[in-house]
Design a protein around this motif. Structure first.
Motif, PDB file in Angstrom:
ATOM      1  N   LYS A 104      19.222  -4.469   4.869  1.00  0.00           N
ATOM      2  CA  LYS A 104      20.167  -3.835   3.817  1.00  0.00           C
ATOM      3  C   LYS A 104      21.380  -4.724   3.846  1.00  0.00           C
ATOM      4  N   ASP A 105      21.918  -4.874   5.077  1.00  0.00           N
ATOM      5  CA  ASP A 105      23.304  -5.517   5.251  1.00  0.00           C
ATOM      6  C   ASP A 105      23.152  -6.984   4.536  1.00  0.00           C
ATOM      7  N   LYS A 106      21.937  -7.635   4.899  1.00  0.00           N
ATOM      8  CA  LYS A 106      21.909  -9.108   3.969  1.00  0.00           C
ATOM      9  C   LYS A 106      22.052  -8.985   2.652  1.00  0.00           C
ATOM     10  N   LYS A 166       0.734  -0.994  -0.025  1.00  0.00           N
ATOM     11  CA  LYS A 166      -0.079   0.070   0.030  1.00  0.00           C
ATOM     12  C   LYS A 166       0.880   1.216  -0.146  1.00  0.00           C
ATOM     13  N   LYS A 167       1.969   1.132   0.633  1.00  0.00           N
ATOM     14  CA  LYS A 167       2.974   2.209   0.735  1.00  0.00           C
ATOM     15  C   LYS A 167       4.289   1.647   0.493  1.00  0.00           C
ATOM     16  N   PRO A 168       5.371   2.430   0.393  1.00  0.00           N
ATOM     17  CA  PRO A 168       6.619   1.765   0.181  1.00  0.00           C
ATOM     18  C   PRO A 168       7.139   1.454   1.663  1.00  0.00           C
ATOM     19  N   ARG A 169       7.638  -0.037   1.654  1.00  0.00           N
ATOM     20  CA  ARG A 169       7.842  -0.478   2.834  1.00  0.00           C
ATOM     21  C   ARG A 169       9.680  -0.706   2.768  1.00  0.00           C
ATOM     22  N   LEU A 170      10.329   0.213   3.332  1.00  0.00           N
ATOM     23  CA  LEU A 170      11.676   0.527   3.355  1.00  0.00           C
ATOM     24  C   LEU A 170      12.235  -0.498   4.140  1.00  0.00           C
ATOM     25  N   ARG A 227      15.175   0.401  -5.375  1.00  0.00           N
ATOM     26  CA  ARG A 227      16.231   1.155  -4.970  1.00  0.00           C
ATOM     27  C   ARG A 227      16.916   0.718  -3.359  1.00  0.00           C
ATOM     28  N   GLY A 228      16.222   0.261  -2.618  1.00  0.00           N
ATOM     29  CA  GLY A 228      16.728  -0.205  -1.381  1.00  0.00           C
ATOM     30  C   GLY A 228      17.472  -1.648  -1.622  1.00  0.00           C
TER      31      GLY A 228
END
Length: 118
Positions: free
Chosen positions: A22-24, A12-16, A79-80
């Motif tokens: 990110k490290d994984k 529904k909205k970006p899940r950052l 992008r994340g």
């Protein structure tokens, strides 16, 4: 020119991603493959191939359980994950036979008046 995206296939909205998430994913970023651009009379396209093992490191809520593939990702989400491309690209489909291949499109740069440097 409108880019038709099925928003029901997105969060529904970006899940950052969190920093540990990110490290994984960091170890996979250098192995993401970007196709050359190709186009038709409406859009410019490219596909992005993620390393297959990377799918196991992506959070479960990025996946569409009904399809067994990633959801359509918001720009902040892809992008994340480490996908890098110029502005204006939309993730519009996942190649279901090969769920590690994400399909992107955007209006042709000359039609949008945008100069793209990649």
């Amino acid at each position: 020119m409108s880019i038709d995206i099925d928003f029901t296939r997105r969060n529904k909205k970006p899940r950052l991603l969190s920093d540990p998430e990110k490290d994984k994913l960091e170890e996979f970023i250098d192995n993401i493959h970007y196709s050359s651009r190709y186009n038709d009379d409406q859009f410019e396209y490219r596909h992005v191939q993620l390393p297959k093992a990377m799918l196991k490191a992506i959070p479960k809520d990025y996946f569409d359980n009904g399809r067994g593939t990633l959801k359509l990702l918001w720009e902040d989400e892809w992008r994340g994950l480490g996908i890098t491309q110029s502005l204006g690209w939309e993730h519009y489909e996942v190649h279901e036979p090969e769920p590690h291949i994400l399909l992107f499109k955007h209006p042709p740069t000359e039609a949008a008046g945008i100069i793209v440097k990649e």
